[in-house]
Design an enzyme around this catalytic site. Structure first.
Site, PDB file in Angstrom:
ATOM      1  N   SER A  77       0.802  -1.226   0.000  1.00 34.12           N
ATOM      2  CA  SER A  77       0.000   0.000   0.000  1.00 34.12           C
ATOM      3  C   SER A  77       0.835   1.276   0.000  1.00 34.12           C
ATOM      4  O   SER A  77       0.309   2.347  -0.292  1.00 34.12           O
ATOM      5  CB  SER A  77      -0.947   0.021   1.198  1.00 34.12           C
ATOM      6  OG  SER A  77      -0.234   0.166   2.415  1.00 34.12           O
ATOM      7  N   LYS A 122       0.645   4.774   6.780  1.00 27.21           N
ATOM      8  CA  LYS A 122       0.078   5.588   5.699  1.00 27.21           C
ATOM      9  C   LYS A 122       0.730   6.972   5.717  1.00 27.21           C
ATOM     10  O   LYS A 122       1.436   7.349   6.650  1.00 27.21           O
ATOM     11  CB  LYS A 122      -1.439   5.750   5.860  1.00 27.21           C
ATOM     12  CG  LYS A 122      -2.233   4.451   5.959  1.00 27.21           C
ATOM     13  CD  LYS A 122      -2.234   3.656   4.670  1.00 27.21           C
ATOM     14  CE  LYS A 122      -3.005   2.348   4.831  1.00 27.21           C
ATOM     15  NZ  LYS A 122      -2.884   1.484   3.628  1.00 27.21           N
TER      16      LYS A 122
END
Length: 242
Positions: A77, A122
């Protein structure tokens, strides 16, 4: 006649030798400390070697608990910057003593109750009171009305987002996205979940500062300059929801 006094044999024999003058058996505190280490070493199986290993282990445990924490990248990701299996060092002191996450930081956070029962990594796109919009006419994400050039870290071939959104980040929370938007479950996917896809600042474990493994990929993780040009949020927007 030479009147200067000459040392007698007794004077010479009573004077300490050079080695005796320079030797220092140590004060009571040094001897006490040495005796304590010796007693502990005698009590611990393996002696001094085991004691040294236990001391190193305790140091590493304290370092991991309060200062730095290793984190292994579990998915793609955050590609291309962070690859599956990379080890990063998370700075747990980055947001202590009044400091706050900044746009562009890569953070590790506890997603329990928001993303899932796991730790996630993230990039921070919006902080408290920011308005984050996808997308402008050129397909770019806007933060507080300013388009952000994500080409320096976005996964090649990915668009900034295929999911349209227009949100205002509540105070004390963060809007986060993965760099590989096509392979990232992030704030966009949880807009209808509890918290509206936002991550509480209190849930942030720390900031990822270094890739330390593999050595060929080791580097310091820098905050992209694209976010430095984002203006401050409009006054009176704090706490609002988009």
């Amino acid at each position: 006649m030479d009147t200067e006094a000459q040392p007698t044999e007794r004077d010479r024999s009573s004077r300490p030798s050079d080695s005796e003058e320079t030797s220092d058996p140590g004060g009571p505190e040094d001897r006490s400390r040495f005796a304590l280490v010796s007693r502990v070493s005698a009590w611990v199986p393996g002696g001094r070697i085991t004691l040294t290993l236990l001391t190193c282990l305790l140091f590493l445990l304290l370092l991991s608990t309060f200062v730095l924490r290793p984190f292994q990248i579990p998915s793609g990701s955050m590609e291309p910057g962070l690859r599956i299996g990379d080890r990063v060092l998370v700075n747990k002191l980055a947001y202590r003593f009044g400091a706050q996450p900044q746009r562009g930081d890569i953070v590790v956070f506890d997603g329990t109750g928001y993303f899932g029962h796991a730790d996630y990594i993230k990039r921070v796109v919006g902080v408290g009171a920011d308005r984050v919009v996808c997308c402008d006419k050129k397909g770019r994400i806007q933060v507080n009305g300013r388009p952000v050039d994500e080409s320096g870290f976005l996964y090649p071939g990915d668009s900034p987002s295929t999911v349209p959104f227009d949100v205002v980040v509540p105070d004390g929370t963060l809007f986060v996205l993965g760099d590989h938007r096509g392979d990232s479950s992030d704030s966009r996917d949880h807009l209808g979940s509890p918290g509206g896809g936002m991550i509480p600042v209190g849930g942030v474990i720390g900031r990822a500062d270094w890739i330390v493994w593999p050595f060929g990929h080791a580097t310091r993780l820098q905050r992209p300059g694209a976010y430095a040009r984002v203006p401050a949020p409009a006054a009176g927007r704090a706490g609002a929801h988009g």
